[in-house]
Design an enzyme around this catalytic site. Structure first.
Site, PDB file in Angstrom:
ATOM      1  N   GLN A 136       0.780  -1.245   0.000  1.00  0.00           N
ATOM      2  CA  GLN A 136       0.000   0.000   0.000  1.00  0.00           C
ATOM      3  C   GLN A 136       0.814   1.300   0.000  1.00  0.00           C
ATOM      4  OE1 GLN A 136      -3.492   2.292   2.543  1.00  0.00           O
ATOM      5  NE2 GLN A 136      -3.252   0.145   2.922  1.00  0.00           N
ATOM      6  N   ALA A 137       1.857   1.357   0.839  1.00  0.00           N
ATOM      7  CA  ALA A 137       2.539   2.653   1.037  1.00  0.00           C
ATOM      8  C   ALA A 137       3.098   3.203  -0.281  1.00  0.00           C
ATOM      9  CB  ALA A 137       3.651   2.500   2.071  1.00  0.00           C
ATOM     10  N   THR A 178      13.774  -9.142 -12.009  1.00  0.00           N
ATOM     11  CA  THR A 178      14.939  -8.269 -11.872  1.00  0.00           C
ATOM     12  C   THR A 178      16.080  -8.931 -11.105  1.00  0.00           C
ATOM     13  OG1 THR A 178      13.859  -7.282  -9.974  1.00  0.00           O
ATOM     14  CG2 THR A 178      13.642  -6.128 -12.073  1.00  0.00           C
ATOM     15  N   ASN A 188       9.422   0.334  -2.251  1.00  0.00           N
ATOM     16  CA  ASN A 188       9.191   0.128  -0.816  1.00  0.00           C
ATOM     17  C   ASN A 188       9.400  -1.345  -0.450  1.00  0.00           C
ATOM     18  OD1 ASN A 188       6.666  -0.584  -2.056  1.00  0.00           O
ATOM     19  ND2 ASN A 188       5.641  -0.410  -0.084  1.00  0.00           N
ATOM     20  N   ARG A 196      20.556  -5.664  -2.621  1.00  0.00           N
ATOM     21  CA  ARG A 196      20.825  -7.081  -2.917  1.00  0.00           C
ATOM     22  C   ARG A 196      20.560  -7.389  -4.391  1.00  0.00           C
ATOM     23  NH1 ARG A 196      18.481  -7.675   2.177  1.00  0.00           N
ATOM     24  NH2 ARG A 196      16.425  -8.214   1.385  1.00  0.00           N
ATOM     25  N   LYS A 252      11.184  -5.114   8.923  1.00  0.00           N
ATOM     26  CA  LYS A 252      10.110  -4.996   7.938  1.00  0.00           C
ATOM     27  C   LYS A 252       8.884  -4.460   8.674  1.00  0.00           C
ATOM     28  CE  LYS A 252      11.579  -8.540   4.773  1.00  0.00           C
ATOM     29  NZ  LYS A 252      11.242  -9.731   4.020  1.00  0.00           N
ATOM     30  N   GLU A 303       1.435  -1.581   8.247  1.00  0.00           N
ATOM     31  CA  GLU A 303       0.624  -0.491   8.802  1.00  0.00           C
ATOM     32  C   GLU A 303       0.571  -0.422  10.331  1.00  0.00           C
ATOM     33  OE1 GLU A 303      -1.491   2.029   7.273  1.00  0.00           O
ATOM     34  OE2 GLU A 303      -1.540   2.572   9.377  1.00  0.00           O
ATOM     35  N   ASP A 346       0.607   3.493   6.055  1.00  0.00           N
ATOM     36  CA  ASP A 346       0.752   3.162   4.632  1.00  0.00           C
ATOM     37  C   ASP A 346       0.485   4.351   3.711  1.00  0.00           C
ATOM     38  OD1 ASP A 346       1.533   0.575   5.050  1.00  0.00           O
ATOM     39  OD2 ASP A 346      -0.455  -0.277   4.840  1.00  0.00           O
ATOM     40  N   GLY A 348      -8.060  19.885  20.260  1.00  0.00           N
ATOM     41  CA  GLY A 348      -7.566  21.259  20.351  1.00  0.00           C
ATOM     42  C   GLY A 348      -8.146  21.953  21.571  1.00  0.00           C
ATOM     43  N   GLY A 349      -8.483  23.211  21.385  1.00  0.00           N
ATOM     44  CA  GLY A 349      -8.998  23.983  22.510  1.00  0.00           C
ATOM     45  C   GLY A 349     -10.509  23.878  22.652  1.00  0.00           C
TER      46      GLY A 349
HETATM   47  N1  CAO Z   1      11.828  -9.749  -9.686  1.00  0.00           N
HETATM   48  C1  CAO Z   1      12.570 -10.479  -8.832  1.00  0.00           C
HETATM   49  N2  CAO Z   1      12.572 -10.285  -7.505  1.00  0.00           N
HETATM   50  C2  CAO Z   1      11.771  -9.313  -7.034  1.00  0.00           C
HETATM   51  C3  CAO Z   1      10.979  -8.517  -7.857  1.00  0.00           C
HETATM   52  C4  CAO Z   1      11.029  -8.750  -9.237  1.00  0.00           C
HETATM   53  N3  CAO Z   1      10.317  -8.032 -10.099  1.00  0.00           N
HETATM   54  N4  CAO Z   1      10.308  -7.628  -7.091  1.00  0.00           N
HETATM   55  C5  CAO Z   1      10.665  -7.886  -5.830  1.00  0.00           C
HETATM   56  N5  CAO Z   1      11.543  -8.892  -5.785  1.00  0.00           N
HETATM   57  C6  CAO Z   1      12.192  -9.488  -4.616  1.00  0.00           C
HETATM   58  C7  CAO Z   1      13.094  -8.502  -3.898  1.00  0.00           C
HETATM   59  O1  CAO Z   1      14.339  -8.419  -4.531  1.00  0.00           O
HETATM   60  C8  CAO Z   1      13.142  -9.145  -2.531  1.00  0.00           C
HETATM   61  O2  CAO Z   1      14.037 -10.243  -2.546  1.00  0.00           O
HETATM   62  P1  CAO Z   1      15.185 -10.524  -1.411  1.00  0.00           P
HETATM   63  O3  CAO Z   1      14.516 -10.345  -0.101  1.00  0.00           O
HETATM   64  O4  CAO Z   1      15.595 -11.934  -1.704  1.00  0.00           O
HETATM   65  O5  CAO Z   1      16.272  -9.557  -1.581  1.00  0.00           O
HETATM   66  C9  CAO Z   1      11.732  -9.649  -2.390  1.00  0.00           C
HETATM   67  O6  CAO Z   1      11.183  -9.801  -3.678  1.00  0.00           O
HETATM   68  C10 CAO Z   1      10.798  -8.649  -1.704  1.00  0.00           C
HETATM   69  O7  CAO Z   1      11.132  -8.591  -0.438  1.00  0.00           O
HETATM   70  P2  CAO Z   1      10.345  -7.680   0.615  1.00  0.00           P
HETATM   71  O8  CAO Z   1      11.178  -7.709   1.847  1.00  0.00           O
HETATM   72  O9  CAO Z   1      10.063  -6.342   0.099  1.00  0.00           O
HETATM   73  O10 CAO Z   1       8.947  -8.455   0.752  1.00  0.00           O
HETATM   74  P3  CAO Z   1       8.220  -9.079   2.024  1.00  0.00           P
HETATM   75  O11 CAO Z   1       6.933  -9.596   1.496  1.00  0.00           O
HETATM   76  O12 CAO Z   1       9.081 -10.021   2.773  1.00  0.00           O
HETATM   77  O13 CAO Z   1       7.946  -7.815   2.961  1.00  0.00           O
HETATM   78  C11 CAO Z   1       7.114  -5.643   3.510  1.00  0.00           C
HETATM   79  C12 CAO Z   1       6.903  -6.928   2.702  1.00  0.00           C
HETATM   80  C13 CAO Z   1       6.036  -4.667   3.096  1.00  0.00           C
HETATM   81  C14 CAO Z   1       7.010  -5.950   4.988  1.00  0.00           C
HETATM   82  C15 CAO Z   1       8.521  -5.070   3.163  1.00  0.00           C
HETATM   83  O14 CAO Z   1       8.611  -4.888   1.786  1.00  0.00           O
HETATM   84  C16 CAO Z   1       8.810  -3.774   3.857  1.00  0.00           C
HETATM   85  O15 CAO Z   1       9.106  -3.712   5.047  1.00  0.00           O
HETATM   86  N6  CAO Z   1       8.786  -2.661   3.080  1.00  0.00           N
HETATM   87  C17 CAO Z   1       9.152  -1.367   3.567  1.00  0.00           C
HETATM   88  C18 CAO Z   1       8.085  -0.788   4.425  1.00  0.00           C
HETATM   89  C19 CAO Z   1       6.763  -0.728   3.687  1.00  0.00           C
HETATM   90  O16 CAO Z   1       6.641  -0.128   2.652  1.00  0.00           O
HETATM   91  N7  CAO Z   1       5.752  -1.296   4.297  1.00  0.00           N
HETATM   92  C20 CAO Z   1       4.388  -0.990   3.908  1.00  0.00           C
HETATM   93  C21 CAO Z   1       3.799  -2.002   3.150  1.00  0.00           C
HETATM   94  S1  CAO Z   1       2.103  -1.580   3.020  1.00  0.00           S
HETATM   95  O17 CAO Z   1       1.436  -2.238   4.393  1.00  0.00           O
END
Ligand code: CAO
Length: 416
Positions: free
Chosen positions: A17-18, A74, A96, A104, A137, A140, A169, A248-249
């Site tokens: 979402q964010a 990617t 995000n 990485r 990580k 919301e 978010d 507020g007030g």
């Molecule tokens: N091709 C190949 N790999 C891809 C890709 C693509 N097109 N798009 C994403 N990926 C991979 C990333 O490289 C990553 O891989 P590694 O962890 O092996 O390096 C992985 O997919 C995504 O990891 P992630 O940590 O972003 O995903 P998650 O589901 O484990 O976590 C979240 C989700 C939201 C907790 C985390 O992304 C986060 O903390 N984001 C920052 C804060 C944020 O925006 N949170 C709000 C989310 S809205 O509630």
């Protein structure tokens, strides 16, 4: 009609979402937003909380309108090569991912800046860089707890409470959008891109600014006169949860209206502005309160403010929330009915203003979404359907100069 962000190309490397809330806003205002998604699955929200089998979930469609979808792995060399080409000709990259994911993948800020020194790289993370929690990580509700919203929301005799509003978010996404637009204006002056980073904790805290105000007042004087704990209750050394008190007030509270026994939303919010005391008394049929020393000033009213609210509830007992507001608005009293999502979805004013819009979608049929809350005199953002997974892969690759054969080969390599 041309739009202010026409010609701005954005690589949308966001999910959930964010990030998507940020890029959706920029797409409404004319930016060419290309959402880069993992082949086969895409943004996780495409599948989350589905209400129609095999159709993108509303969670996805409501946060990704007006975008293109490019599927690209990617992590594979061929995918990285495409991304590099895209980076060289884009203005902004928004991401995000979890902490360190972009590094990485081989796309650190230094690498991105080397590939395109004019590009703005915008990131959302849970905590800011260098924060002792910057490896976490965050979703919301985690952000609402970390940013001070949860400890100050709810009732004093209950646990910390999460707000339904997406303070962590979408709010962070809006902060990021402001950062991106600022960096774009900055680039016009310097010719250089820059890194824009917004943390969810900081964005929540920014909206909890008045609670930090209250902490400092509490530290100094030991009480907060606008909170329900004053003057009869106790204060500790931290800002308490104030229930539905006005911040507020001017005191306010959520008050029962006709039908509250069976309708959980038969309530209004009623505000007692100091200077509106006389109109309030007139509206309530209590003219004798206007000059009564026990009611005349805010200080005099505060010790028995809940008795006053109880009297207002007696007045409300035979009025629906809508009837009550129709009477009170004539007396200039700040108030509103507690509206349900169903009422908002069907509100003719919101439909007319483009705040609630119905969007046709090739697979789902039409769905409702929230359109731009920002209104312009020279721009009427038009909301179009979110893209299907990979819907624009060929179009985007062709625009990067790939031949039909190369596009076919790339798709084969990425097939899952
Ligand atoms: N091709 C190949 N790999 C891809 C890709 C693509 N097109 N798009 C994403 N990926 C991979 C990333 O490289 C990553 O891989 P590694 O962890 O092996 O390096 C992985 O997919 C995504 O990891 P992630 O940590 O972003 O995903 P998650 O589901 O484990 O976590 C979240 C989700 C939201 C907790 C985390 O992304 C986060 O903390 N984001 C920052 C804060 C944020 O925006 N949170 C709000 C989310 S809205 O509630």
């Amino acid at each position: 009609m041309s739009k202010p962000l026409d010609g701005i190309k954005i690589i949308d490397f966001t999910h959930v979402q964010a990030g998507p809330a940020c890029t959706q806003l920029l797409a409404w205002f004319g930016a060419d937003v290309i959402k880069v998604e993992r082949p086969g699955s895409g943004d996780v929200t495409r599948n989350q909380l589905r209400d129609i089998p095999d159709a993108d979930a509303l969670y996805f469609t409501m946060l990704n309108s007006n975008k293109k979808s490019l599927t690209l792995d990617t992590k594979k060399p061929e995918g990285k090569e495409v991304l590099e080409k895209l980076i060289r000709e884009s203005d902004v990259l928004v991401e995000n991912f979890g902490p360190g994911a972009l590094d990485r993948m081989g796309f650190s800020w230094e690498r991105l800046n080397e590939l395109n020194p004019k590009m703005i790289v915008a990131s959302v993370k849970g905590f800011s860089d260098g924060h002792h929690y910057d490896d976490l990580k965050v979703y919301e509700n985690v952000a609402q707890c970390a940013g001070g919203a949860a400890s100050t929301t709810g009732f004093w005799d209950g646990p910390p409470t999460i707000s339904a509003a997406a303070l962590g978010d979408s709010n962070t996404g809006m902060h990021l959008a402001i950062g991106i637009l600022t960096a774009l204006i900055g680039r016009d002056k310097t010719g250089k891109g820059q890194k824009v980073a917004v943390s969810m904790q900081d964005s929540v805290l920014n909206l909890c600014r008045v609670k930090l105000r209250d902490q400092q007042r509490l530290d100094r004087v030991g009480y907060l006169e606008e909170y329900p704990q004053y003057p009869h209750g106790e204060f500790s050394d931290v800002v308490p949860r104030g229930g539905n008190a006005g911040g507020g007030g001017q005191p306010g509270w959520i008050l029962k209206c006709k039908g509250w026994e069976t309708d959980p939303n038969a309530y209004i919010y009623f505000t007692i502005q100091g200077h509106a005391w006389a109109p309030i008394c007139k509206a309530l049929g209590k003219p004798e309160w206007i000059d009564d020393p026990a009611y005349k000033t805010a200080e005099a009213r505060q010790p028995h403010i809940f008795d006053i609210f109880a009297t207002i509830e007696e007045w409300l007992a035979d009025k629906t929330k809508f009837e009550a507001v129709d009477i009170l608005r004539k007396f200039d009293i700040p108030c509103a009915p507690v509206l349900t999502m169903k009422e908002l979805a069907n509100d003719p004013s919101l439909r007319a203003s483009g705040t609630i819009v119905e969007v046709p979608h090739s697979v789902r049929g039409s769905y409702l979404t929230v359109g731009s809350p920002i209104k312009f005199s020279d721009l009427k953002p038009e909301v179009t359907a979110s893209p299907l997974l990979g819907e624009h892969t060929e179009e985007v690759l062709a625009s990067l100069g790939y031949s039909q054969q190369e596009i076919f080969n790339l798709k084969e390599i990425q097939a899952v």
